[in-house]
Design an enzyme around this catalytic site. Structure first.
Site, PDB file in Angstrom:
ATOM      1  N   HIS A 155       0.820  -1.314   0.140  1.00  0.00           N
ATOM      2  CA  HIS A 155       0.009  -0.061   0.024  1.00  0.00           C
ATOM      3  C   HIS A 155       0.906   1.261   0.060  1.00  0.00           C
ATOM      4  O   HIS A 155       1.643   1.414   0.942  1.00  0.00           O
ATOM      5  CB  HIS A 155      -1.102   0.076   1.252  1.00  0.00           C
ATOM      6  CG  HIS A 155      -2.008  -1.096   1.012  1.00  0.00           C
ATOM      7  ND1 HIS A 155      -2.536  -1.897   2.115  1.00  0.00           N
ATOM      8  CD2 HIS A 155      -2.653  -1.495  -0.073  1.00  0.00           C
ATOM      9  CE1 HIS A 155      -3.402  -2.435   1.783  1.00  0.00           C
ATOM     10  NE2 HIS A 155      -3.427  -2.512   0.354  1.00  0.00           N
TER      11      HIS A 155
ATOM     12  N   GLU B 163       2.150   3.663   3.176  1.00  0.00           N
ATOM     13  CA  GLU B 163       2.717   2.899   4.176  1.00  0.00           C
ATOM     14  C   GLU B 163       4.293   2.986   4.279  1.00  0.00           C
ATOM     15  O   GLU B 163       4.970   1.743   4.216  1.00  0.00           O
ATOM     16  CB  GLU B 163       2.135   1.715   4.288  1.00  0.00           C
ATOM     17  CG  GLU B 163       0.768   1.519   4.626  1.00  0.00           C
ATOM     18  CD  GLU B 163      -0.149   0.398   4.533  1.00  0.00           C
ATOM     19  OE1 GLU B 163       0.584  -0.579   4.589  1.00  0.00           O
ATOM     20  OE2 GLU B 163      -1.467   0.511   4.339  1.00  0.00           O
TER      21      GLU B 163
ATOM     22  N   HIS C  42       2.715  -3.940   6.921  1.00  0.00           N
ATOM     23  CA  HIS C  42       1.859  -2.911   6.450  1.00  0.00           C
ATOM     24  C   HIS C  42       1.786  -1.796   7.830  1.00  0.00           C
ATOM     25  O   HIS C  42       2.399  -2.068   8.840  1.00  0.00           O
ATOM     26  CB  HIS C  42       0.289  -3.607   6.222  1.00  0.00           C
ATOM     27  CG  HIS C  42       0.356  -4.323   5.210  1.00  0.00           C
ATOM     28  ND1 HIS C  42      -0.578  -3.614   4.062  1.00  0.00           N
ATOM     29  CD2 HIS C  42       0.428  -5.517   4.647  1.00  0.00           C
ATOM     30  CE1 HIS C  42      -0.464  -4.501   2.899  1.00  0.00           C
ATOM     31  NE2 HIS C  42       0.142  -5.500   3.352  1.00  0.00           N
TER      32      HIS C  42
ATOM     33  N   GLU D 291       0.957  -5.354  10.912  1.00  0.00           N
ATOM     34  CA  GLU D 291       0.588  -3.956  10.747  1.00  0.00           C
ATOM     35  C   GLU D 291       1.377  -3.155  11.918  1.00  0.00           C
ATOM     36  O   GLU D 291       1.254  -3.246  12.969  1.00  0.00           O
ATOM     37  CB  GLU D 291      -1.109  -3.995  11.419  1.00  0.00           C
ATOM     38  CG  GLU D 291      -2.082  -4.538  10.234  1.00  0.00           C
ATOM     39  CD  GLU D 291      -2.282  -3.567   8.877  1.00  0.00           C
ATOM     40  OE1 GLU D 291      -1.493  -2.501   8.923  1.00  0.00           O
ATOM     41  OE2 GLU D 291      -3.013  -4.058   8.128  1.00  0.00           O
TER      42      GLU D 291
END
Length: 403
Positions: free
Chosen positions: A162, A165, A291, A364
């Site tokens: 993404h 990020e 992420h 994450e």
């Protein structure tokens, strides 16, 4: 961080017209509510302690409110982006002032080339293919005898699927620099390099990452740059588009593309992983996809709430849970199956495990929350937040030998 995000204003009245993209929260959610929100095609930013933060278009807001969800409006996204950008820099591909510690694609390429120049005996730089706009998708391989394809467990680290990020690219750079600079000095690093093949792809989405900082201003961009953009982590082939965990609308931030692997970036990574099947055996045994944000350790499956399927036995599910818990204990993240967050389909972890039996996790990263600012932590957070995962990386590399 953006000022005011810790104490957002109350929800707008249902009859107040919305004509702009906004940032919203829904608090005290359960997994079914989070899946309903994600299924609407909104851009989910993070989930922490039951609060889901997302960007949404006016029609999506009305749909969710009609479904009975209590949306709390944080603010207008364009205005928040403008407030977050302190000024425009002269160069088109530079980070905004104050965030120069982050690496642009050009700077990343220079670091990778210098790493191989300094450590050519253990590091090799190649390209697994081209992005949509023609940038090399860099792969650096680190091993004690890097020019020989030895019969050693292989581990893959991928970052920056993404675009916005950027902290994840710095995470992959830390892995690269640590396992080259500290080789021969740190006993643990030396043993792992000598007994593993470590593959690192620092940016899967270089086009999107460069677009996100174009003109020295953050755009909050998520997808690649193919047409209206494809969400790369919804474009993987296993259970693609099956279960309401992605969008078929090209304007959506979770657009899965017209078909599996329609994005050249996911196709290139998948082709590389496929190429590591040697004499019928997949050499890559473990994987982390980094992420941001929410500080979570996630594992398959994302497309179903079930812990076990025809591709996941109870014993295999237990191993994911055990390893995931150990990883999270090392860095202070929260461990959970991906679908406990909300349903996603066409994700990298589901494909890695279902198609190749690779022990595949998503991290994450920092922070736990923060709205738009969560994607753009200041440069002085790079070192502590990437170093925070040193032990987790070691755990996965060690576990790869038992896979």
């Amino acid at each position: 961080m953006l000022a005011g995000l810790a104490a957002p204003v109350g929800a707008q009245p249902l009859d107040e017209p919305l004509d702009e993209r906004g940032l919203f929260e829904v608090r005290d959610t359960d997994v079914a509510q989070r899946t309903t929100i994600a299924d609407s095609g909104v851009d989910v930013w993070g989930v922490h302690d039951g609060t889901m933060t997302f960007a949404a278009e006016p029609e999506q807001v009305q749909k969710l409110r009609a479904a009975g969800l209590d949306l709390v409006r944080i603010g207008d996204l364009d205005r928040m982006l403008a407030d977050h950008n302190p000024g425009v820099r002269a160069a088109a591909d530079e980070f905004p002032p104050g965030d120069e510690a982050y690496h642009t694609y050009t700077e990343l390429t220079e670091v990778l080339r210098q790493t191989v120049s300094d450590h050519g005996d253990i590091a090799k730089l190649t390209s697994i293919g081209k992005s949509y706009e023609g940038r090399d998708l860099h792969l650096i391989t680190i091993s004690g005898n890097v020019e020989v394809d030895e019969d050693e467990p292989e581990v893959l680290f991928t970052c920056n699927q993404h675009a916005r990020e950027h902290l994840t690219t710095e995470m992959c750079l830390r892995i690269i620099q640590r396992f080259t600079d500290e080789y021969g000095q740190d006993p643990t690093v030396t043993e792992l390099v000598d007994t593993r093949e470590i593959h690192v792809i620092p940016t899967v989405n270089p086009d999107g990452a460069e677009y996100d900082i174009e003109g020295g201003r953050y755009r909050g961009w998520r997808k690649n740059r193919q047409g209206n953009g494809t969400d790369l982590n919804r474009n993987w082939g296993y259970q693609w588009g099956c279960c309401g965990g992605s969008s078929g609308s090209p304007s959506s931030d979770t657009y899965r593309g017209p078909e599996p692997f329609s994005a050249p970036e996911t196709a290139a990574v998948a082709e590389f992983v496929d190429s590591r099947v040697v004499s019928g055996t997949q050499q890559i045994t473990a994987h982390i996809d980094f992420h941001s944000y929410s500080e979570l350790v996630l594992w398959p499956f994302g497309y179903t709430y079930s812990d076990t399927t025809e591709r996941m036995t109870p014993e295999q599910a237990k191993r994911f849970q055990d390893v995931g818990a150990r990883l999270a204990a090392s860095n202070g993240y929260t461990p959970q199956q991906s679908s406990d967050l909300y349903i996603t389909d066409g994700s990298i972890n589901d494909w890695m495990w279902a198609e190749h039996g690779i022990l595949s996790f998503t991290f994450e990263m920092y922070p736990t929350g923060g709205g738009l600012g969560g994607f753009y932590p200041p440069g002085d957070r790079i070192e502590p937040e990437t170093k925070r995962n040193d032990e987790a990386v070691e755990i996965l590399l060690t576990e790869a030998g038992a896979a």
